[in-house]
Motif scaffolding. Sequence first.
Motif, PDB file in Angstrom:
ATOM      1  N   ARG A 124      48.250  47.759  50.140  1.00 11.23           N
ATOM      2  CA  ARG A 124      47.784  48.731  49.154  1.00 11.23           C
ATOM      3  C   ARG A 124      48.409  48.511  47.785  1.00 11.23           C
ATOM      4  O   ARG A 124      49.597  48.172  47.674  1.00 11.23           O
ATOM      5  N   CYS A 125      47.587  48.742  46.765  1.00 13.09           N
ATOM      6  CA  CYS A 125      48.022  48.600  45.378  1.00 13.09           C
ATOM      7  C   CYS A 125      47.340  49.671  44.545  1.00 13.09           C
ATOM      8  O   CYS A 125      46.117  49.790  44.555  1.00 13.09           O
ATOM      9  N   ASN A 126      48.144  50.431  43.832  1.00 10.19           N
ATOM     10  CA  ASN A 126      47.622  51.377  42.859  1.00 10.19           C
ATOM     11  C   ASN A 126      48.220  51.065  41.502  1.00 10.19           C
ATOM     12  O   ASN A 126      49.363  50.626  41.403  1.00 10.19           O
ATOM     13  N   TYR A 127      47.458  51.293  40.472  1.00  7.95           N
ATOM     14  CA  TYR A 127      47.944  50.992  39.144  1.00  7.95           C
ATOM     15  C   TYR A 127      47.770  52.203  38.234  1.00  7.95           C
ATOM     16  O   TYR A 127      47.002  53.128  38.523  1.00  7.95           O
ATOM     17  N   SER A 128      48.491  52.153  37.132  1.00 10.65           N
ATOM     18  CA  SER A 128      48.374  53.181  36.106  1.00 10.65           C
ATOM     19  C   SER A 128      48.248  52.484  34.767  1.00 10.65           C
ATOM     20  O   SER A 128      49.003  51.552  34.468  1.00 10.65           O
ATOM     21  N   ASN A 152      40.411  31.895  51.245  1.00 11.14           N
ATOM     22  CA  ASN A 152      41.039  31.907  52.569  1.00 11.14           C
ATOM     23  C   ASN A 152      40.865  33.248  53.280  1.00 11.14           C
ATOM     24  O   ASN A 152      41.696  33.638  54.087  1.00 11.14           O
ATOM     25  N   GLY A 153      39.791  33.959  52.945  1.00  8.87           N
ATOM     26  CA  GLY A 153      39.416  35.121  53.744  1.00  8.87           C
ATOM     27  C   GLY A 153      39.918  36.465  53.266  1.00  8.87           C
ATOM     28  O   GLY A 153      39.595  37.499  53.857  1.00  8.87           O
ATOM     29  N   PHE A 154      40.726  36.504  52.233  1.00 11.38           N
ATOM     30  CA  PHE A 154      41.176  37.777  51.680  1.00 11.38           C
ATOM     31  C   PHE A 154      40.108  38.342  50.745  1.00 11.38           C
ATOM     32  O   PHE A 154      39.339  37.599  50.131  1.00 11.38           O
ATOM     33  N   GLU A 155      40.089  39.650  50.634  1.00  7.92           N
ATOM     34  CA  GLU A 155      39.225  40.297  49.659  1.00  7.92           C
ATOM     35  C   GLU A 155      39.940  41.518  49.099  1.00  7.92           C
ATOM     36  O   GLU A 155      40.856  42.053  49.717  1.00  7.92           O
ATOM     37  N   ALA A 156      39.527  41.924  47.916  1.00 10.04           N
ATOM     38  CA  ALA A 156      40.100  43.119  47.301  1.00 10.04           C
ATOM     39  C   ALA A 156      38.984  43.855  46.581  1.00 10.04           C
ATOM     40  O   ALA A 156      38.050  43.232  46.065  1.00 10.04           O
ATOM     41  N   GLU A 157      39.101  45.145  46.545  1.00  9.29           N
ATOM     42  CA  GLU A 157      38.085  45.961  45.890  1.00  9.29           C
ATOM     43  C   GLU A 157      38.698  46.799  44.789  1.00  9.29           C
ATOM     44  O   GLU A 157      39.657  47.540  45.016  1.00  9.29           O
ATOM     45  N   PHE A 158      38.142  46.669  43.614  1.00 10.28           N
ATOM     46  CA  PHE A 158      38.576  47.457  42.465  1.00 10.28           C
ATOM     47  C   PHE A 158      37.916  48.817  42.541  1.00 10.28           C
ATOM     48  O   PHE A 158      36.693  48.921  42.597  1.00 10.28           O
ATOM     49  N   ASN A 159      38.731  49.856  42.559  1.00  5.66           N
ATOM     50  CA  ASN A 159      38.214  51.216  42.576  1.00  5.66           C
ATOM     51  C   ASN A 159      38.773  51.943  41.364  1.00  5.66           C
ATOM     52  O   ASN A 159      39.939  52.363  41.361  1.00  5.66           O
ATOM     53  N   LYS A 160      37.926  52.072  40.360  1.00  7.08           N
ATOM     54  CA  LYS A 160      38.413  52.624  39.090  1.00  7.08           C
ATOM     55  C   LYS A 160      38.791  54.090  39.219  1.00  7.08           C
ATOM     56  O   LYS A 160      39.783  54.543  38.651  1.00  7.08           O
ATOM     57  N   THR A 165      41.984  54.225  40.893  1.00  5.62           N
ATOM     58  CA  THR A 165      42.927  53.270  40.272  1.00  5.62           C
ATOM     59  C   THR A 165      43.615  52.435  41.350  1.00  5.62           C
ATOM     60  O   THR A 165      44.851  52.358  41.414  1.00  5.62           O
ATOM     61  N   SER A 166      42.798  51.834  42.202  1.00  6.05           N
ATOM     62  CA  SER A 166      43.357  51.031  43.281  1.00  6.05           C
ATOM     63  C   SER A 166      42.740  49.642  43.316  1.00  6.05           C
ATOM     64  O   SER A 166      41.641  49.411  42.785  1.00  6.05           O
ATOM     65  N   PHE A 167      43.457  48.739  43.955  1.00  2.98           N
ATOM     66  CA  PHE A 167      42.996  47.349  44.113  1.00  2.98           C
ATOM     67  C   PHE A 167      43.619  46.840  45.418  1.00  2.98           C
ATOM     68  O   PHE A 167      44.437  45.941  45.434  1.00  2.98           O
TER      69      PHE A 167
END
Lengths: 112, 116
Positions: free
Chosen positions: B22-26, B61-69, B72-74
């Motif tokens: 998990r990653c959240n940003y500000s 290599n099979g990883f994915e990430a989703e930007f959720n504005k 504020t997560s990735f």
Amino acid sequence: DTAVSQTPKYLVTQMGNDKSIKCEQNLGHDTMYWYKQDSKKFLKIMFSYNNKELIINETVPNRFSPKSPDKAHLNLHINSLELGDSAVYFCASRQGQGTSYTFGSGTRLTVV
Amino acid sequence: AQSVTQLDSQVPVFEEAPVELRCNYSSSVSVYLFWYVQYPNQGLQLLLKYLSGSTLVESINGFEAEFNKSQTSFHLRKPSVHISDTAEYFCAVTSNSGGSNYKLTFGKGTLLTVNP
């Protein structure tokens, strides 16, 4: 051919000494950076240069002095080394708007 | 100014299990987002990035990430991990308008350990 190369890879030195780390990139990038990774793996920017001009200096002690003789090189000189300077130092370069950085393989500095 | 929070410092999983880091940003401005991977005693390698467009980005290599504005997560995901995925993973953010010369602000990292 290594895109961003740093030398030396390992550096062990005594407190109070002065040392330099060299960085060269052959990617033709305009911007170069120094990042510090501490013992807890936390990465933080130290300096940024754009075409040999200092752009960012992030509250780094003035014992640290970056030098960019040309846009392909960004060296880091550290005076009067302290125990707390022990870390892995990463050089990186970037071209374009927010595009990916290319990082060097790091220099592990150990101050004893 | 930006900041990044990686909620888990360590994530142990078994081989072939799914994983989410998990990653959240500000940030007060629009951003670019990145995931970097650091294998033991090695440098940083770009895993994937979000600059614009599709909010779901994938690595080779099979990883994915989703930007959720709105949140504020990735978050980084992989449906089935291998032992070779054991590494430290860093989420990073930068302003997309060139503020601060596109300096990267990193999270504190998540150590992914894949056990047999």
